[in-house]
Design an enzyme around this catalytic site. Sequence first.
Site, mmCIF file in Angstrom:
data_model
loop_
_atom_site.group_PDB
_atom_site.id
_atom_site.type_symbol
_atom_site.label_atom_id
_atom_site.label_comp_id
_atom_site.label_asym_id
_atom_site.label_seq_id
_atom_site.Cartn_x
_atom_site.Cartn_y
_atom_site.Cartn_z
ATOM 1 N N TYR A 122 0.859 -1.188 0.000
ATOM 2 C CA TYR A 122 0.000 0.000 0.000
ATOM 3 C C TYR A 122 0.890 1.231 0.000
ATOM 4 C CZ TYR A 122 -3.576 3.170 2.093
ATOM 5 O OH TYR A 122 -4.455 4.183 2.389
ATOM 6 N N GLY A 130 2.707 13.103 5.218
ATOM 7 C CA GLY A 130 2.445 11.961 6.078
ATOM 8 C C GLY A 130 1.042 12.076 6.633
ATOM 9 N N GLU A 362 -0.760 4.065 10.196
ATOM 10 C CA GLU A 362 -2.187 4.209 9.868
ATOM 11 C C GLU A 362 -2.783 5.458 10.496
ATOM 12 O OE1 GLU A 362 -2.810 2.332 7.662
ATOM 13 O OE2 GLU A 362 -2.094 0.294 7.969
#
Length: 381
Positions: A122, A130, A362
């Site tokens: 991914y 970011g 994440e």
Amino acid sequence: MDFALTEEQQAIFDMARDFGAEHIAPHSREWEAAGTIPKDLWPRIAELGFGGLYVSEEYGGSGLTRLDATLVFEALAMADPAVGSFLSIHNMCGGMIDKFGKPEDKERWLPDLCSMRKVFSYCLTEPGSGSDAAALRTRAERTNEGWKLNGTKAFISGGGYSDAYVCMVRTGEDGPKGISTVVVEDGAPGLSFGALEQKMGWQAQPTTAVQFDDCAIPAENLLGEEGRGFAYAMAGLDGGRLNIAAGALGGAQAALDRTLVYMGERKAFGKSLDQFQALQFRLAEMEVALQSARTFLRQAAWKLDNKAPDATKFCAMAKMYVTDRAFEVANGCLQLHGGYGYLADYGVEKIVRDLRVHQILEGTNEIMRLIVSRAMLAERG
């Protein structure tokens, strides 16, 4: 309200835990030293149905729920958080393709993904974007043959290792609406990789920059609709956050399990460490932290499965809470081992190093706080 796992869910957890104990845990230090995971591991994991957890059975997937998936990643992380988390990334790609891809996209990519004949990575983060993912600058321009990509992705797990890369790229205007998703296969002209990153943890996962220099891909490698890539990426992150939390939980549980054994064996001042009341209190606090985290995680997964309107908020809360508690528990377990906890032989220091990044990936836990607070403010009316 029933908090018990179903018989099938318990079987899924047990299968993943047993596979990890037999095929991953004994090699964990070896793979970390080598900086890579043997490719032949993945088809064996796929045989268990873990290669396409969210993918429909029509395309070779298991069609499991997000709650089911958290059980898989918690169990695998008990053997090695770095290996389980890499599988989570692959599955996040599969979930995106299954949910947002056109029928021809699914037919093209999903069978190899689910069998893990091809490993997927991914690609969202860039050197200059970011937390502010919508500011990404990697651009894809139309050509007579398809698309031409230019730009760089940073911190990509599986860079130079994976067989395909699900990439968020800019095909239009600035901001989220100008972002699309493409699949770049290994070996594409103009695709290259930076040097291996030297990391604190997750060392078994090869991590590099992924670079595009007039990288040419076919027109049909566009996933779903043009201009919808940012929405696809964000939707994938809800499930990804649950999986990262589950991996942290499994790693911390493994650290606590090791600590319970150690404290029954290690003696000081004439008795085993588990006989000191102050240390018993520490164990109790760790158990409460992990059990509360587990309950919270499963509630968030249930909300995502049931499309609850506050699912994104709960996924963010669970990611923040579980990864923070898990790191605290693992670090506390190292402390209870004393000097031995600092040695690789006891296995706890690796868990501490691996789990630290779960508070960053994440979406950092600071960003999780923003998501939660903004949802609260939006709900107050």
